[in-house]
Enzyme design. Structure first.
Site, short mmCIF file in Angstrom:
data_model
loop_
_atom_site.label_atom_id
_atom_site.label_comp_id
_atom_site.label_asym_id
_atom_site.label_seq_id
_atom_site.Cartn_x
_atom_site.Cartn_y
_atom_site.Cartn_z
N ARG A 1 0.84 -1.21 0.00
CA ARG A 1 0.00 0.00 0.00
C ARG A 1 0.87 1.26 0.00
O ARG A 1 0.45 2.32 -0.45
CB ARG A 1 -0.97 -0.04 1.19
CG ARG A 1 -2.14 0.88 1.05
CD ARG A 1 -3.41 0.46 1.80
NE ARG A 1 -3.24 -0.47 2.89
CZ ARG A 1 -2.77 -0.18 4.11
NH1 ARG A 1 -2.41 1.06 4.39
NH2 ARG A 1 -2.66 -1.11 5.03
N TYR B 1 -16.72 12.87 -17.02
CA TYR B 1 -16.88 11.43 -16.93
C TYR B 1 -17.97 11.17 -15.87
O TYR B 1 -17.98 11.80 -14.81
CB TYR B 1 -15.55 10.81 -16.51
CG TYR B 1 -15.61 9.32 -16.44
CD1 TYR B 1 -15.63 8.55 -17.59
CD2 TYR B 1 -15.64 8.66 -15.22
CE1 TYR B 1 -15.69 7.18 -17.53
CE2 TYR B 1 -15.70 7.29 -15.15
CZ TYR B 1 -15.73 6.55 -16.31
OH TYR B 1 -15.80 5.19 -16.24
N ASP C 1 -8.55 16.36 -15.76
CA ASP C 1 -8.60 14.96 -16.21
C ASP C 1 -8.13 14.97 -17.66
O ASP C 1 -8.82 15.45 -18.56
CB ASP C 1 -10.05 14.45 -16.09
CG ASP C 1 -10.18 12.98 -16.51
OD1 ASP C 1 -9.30 12.48 -17.24
OD2 ASP C 1 -11.18 12.35 -16.12
N LYS D 1 -7.05 3.77 -20.02
CA LYS D 1 -7.35 4.14 -21.41
C LYS D 1 -6.06 4.25 -22.23
O LYS D 1 -5.39 3.26 -22.40
CB LYS D 1 -8.16 5.44 -21.41
CG LYS D 1 -9.28 5.48 -20.35
CD LYS D 1 -10.38 4.46 -20.59
CE LYS D 1 -11.34 4.31 -19.40
NZ LYS D 1 -11.97 5.54 -18.95
#
Ligand SMILES: *Cc1c(COP(=O)(O)O)cnc(C)c1O
Length: 394
Positions: A55, A108, A180, A205
């Site tokens: 983590r 989005y 973004d 993407k």
């Protein structure tokens, strides 16, 4: 600093401490501690320490982050399990209860949900503005505005936000700006050139590029990335070692892929404008796009994302034809997501039927006849031929 194409292959290699040319997959949750307790204490507390506990960090995550930071020209970057993990973690690192955020109408869809259903419930005020109207951003500023969050070109309608204006507005008013940059990819758009502070990505993407992983990235100053990293420690959306390794592999061909995608998309968009069954082609690379000049100014390429509107006198006809096209295309797959090597097509009105009201959909111009295309790197002749045969069947 090396040229971008070279950085894509070699940036961050120092995080691979083995002799293997290709970084191994560090498929481990934990790492042996050094002998002395002082260095153990350092590993436990240093931001993004690559060999302590997953983590906190992972060598491949550090290597990928170095590549992405180089692409976005930021001091540092943090990679996480998904684009939404990156976006929510970055926003939660930027604002707290009592603050105000300015975002667009078009984002989005999960980002809109995050703003509407999450931020507001936790005491953060949110204002939506029309991204094509610079003055609207300025007008929306309040004394407690801490963040301007933009997306350009936006999903799915490819509206453009003026990066130079937003960058300057944020600096003048001392407000953090965050973008973004998923749709453009860093090959086509470098927002930090315009003074945007933080860049977030769905690396699922274009960055990954092969539709085989989910990942996200936060790029910014060392301080901001450290803050986001602290949030990520408790939110916990770490990027898995294997997905990170796949992302590193995908990134190597990013420039090649995106350039080919840009070229294919422009040719396909130009061809589609001549088809009687299509009443509108929305592509930022076409002079018919209302913000083409702005896109030309702030983008190096026009992406593989385009929207077409099927012709028809009414919603029912458009819907039926859209359905017909989707069913008859063979090279284009009917699937969500975007930015991969394969061409995809999707019907936004049904994709977001559950997450948006009819009114919200209308507000973002998601009509019944709208189809969103993510152009891949197949041969352009086959892409055009695929539409040609699908149109013939109507
Ligand atoms: C896909 C996408 C996201 C969300 O990314 P995930 O990896 O699916 O969490 C955010 N913004 C844009 C523009 C996207 O296309």
């Amino acid at each position: 600093m090396s040229k971008l194409e070279t950085s894509l292959i070699h940036e961050g290699e120092q995080f691979n401490t083995t002799n293997s040319v290709v970084a191994p997959i560090y498929q481990t949750s934990t790492y042996f501690a050094d002998e002395d307790i002082a260095s153990f204490a350092h590993a436990a507390t240093a931001p993004k320490y690559p060999e302590f506990y997953h983590r906190h960090g992972n060598p491949t995550n550090s290597q990928v982050a170095a590549v992405i930071a180089r692409l976005e020209k930021t001091e540092d970057a943090l990679v996480l399990a998904t684009g939404m993990a990156a976006i929510s973690t970055a926003m939660l690192a930027a604002v707290q209860a009592g603050d105000h955020v300015i975002i667009q109408y078009a984002h989005y869809s999960a980002v809109l949900m995050f703003a509407r259903e999450f931020l507001q419930q936790y005491g953060v005020e949110v204002s939506h503005v029309d991204q094509t109207d610079n003055a609207a951003f300025e007008k929306a500023i309040r004394p407690n505005t801490k963040l301007i969050y933009i997306e350009t070109p936006s999903n799915p309608n490819l509206d453009i936000t003026d990066l130079e204006f937003i960058g300057k507005l944020g600096r003048d008013k001392g407000i953090m700006t965050m973008i973004d940059n998923t749709f453009a990819s860093p090959i086509n758009q470098t927002p930090t050139d315009y003074g945007i502070d933080v860049v977030v990505h769905s690396a699922t993407k274009y960055l990954g590029g092969h539709s085989d992983l989910t990942a996200g990235a936060i790029c910014g100053t060392k301080d901001f990335v450290e803050k986001a990293w602290r949030r990520s420690l408790v939110l916990g959306a770490s990027l898995s070692p294997f997905d990170s390794w796949l992302l590193l592999r995908g990134l190597k061909t990013l420039a090649l892929r995106v350039r080919q995608i840009n070229e294919n998309a422009l040719t396909l968009a130009q061809w589609l404008t001549k088809q009687p069954l299509i009443q509108k082609v929305n592509y930022v690379g076409l002079p018919s796009h209302p913000q083409h000049e702005l896109a030309k100014k702030q983008m190096h390429g026009f992406t593989g994302m385009l929207c077409i509107e099927v012709a028809g006198d009414n919603d029912a006809v458009q819907f039926e034809r859209a359905q017909h096209i989707l069913n008859n295309l063979n090279v284009f797959s009917n699937a969500v997501s975007l930015g991969g090597v394969e061409s995809l097509i999707a019907h936004p009105a049904s994709m977001w039927g559950a997450s948006q009201t009819e009114e919200q959909r209308k507000k973002s111009d998601i009509t019944t006849g709208l189809l969103r295309i993510s152009v891949g790197i197949e041969h352009i002749d086959d892409l055009i031929a695929d539409f040609e045969q699908a149109f013939k069947k109507i």
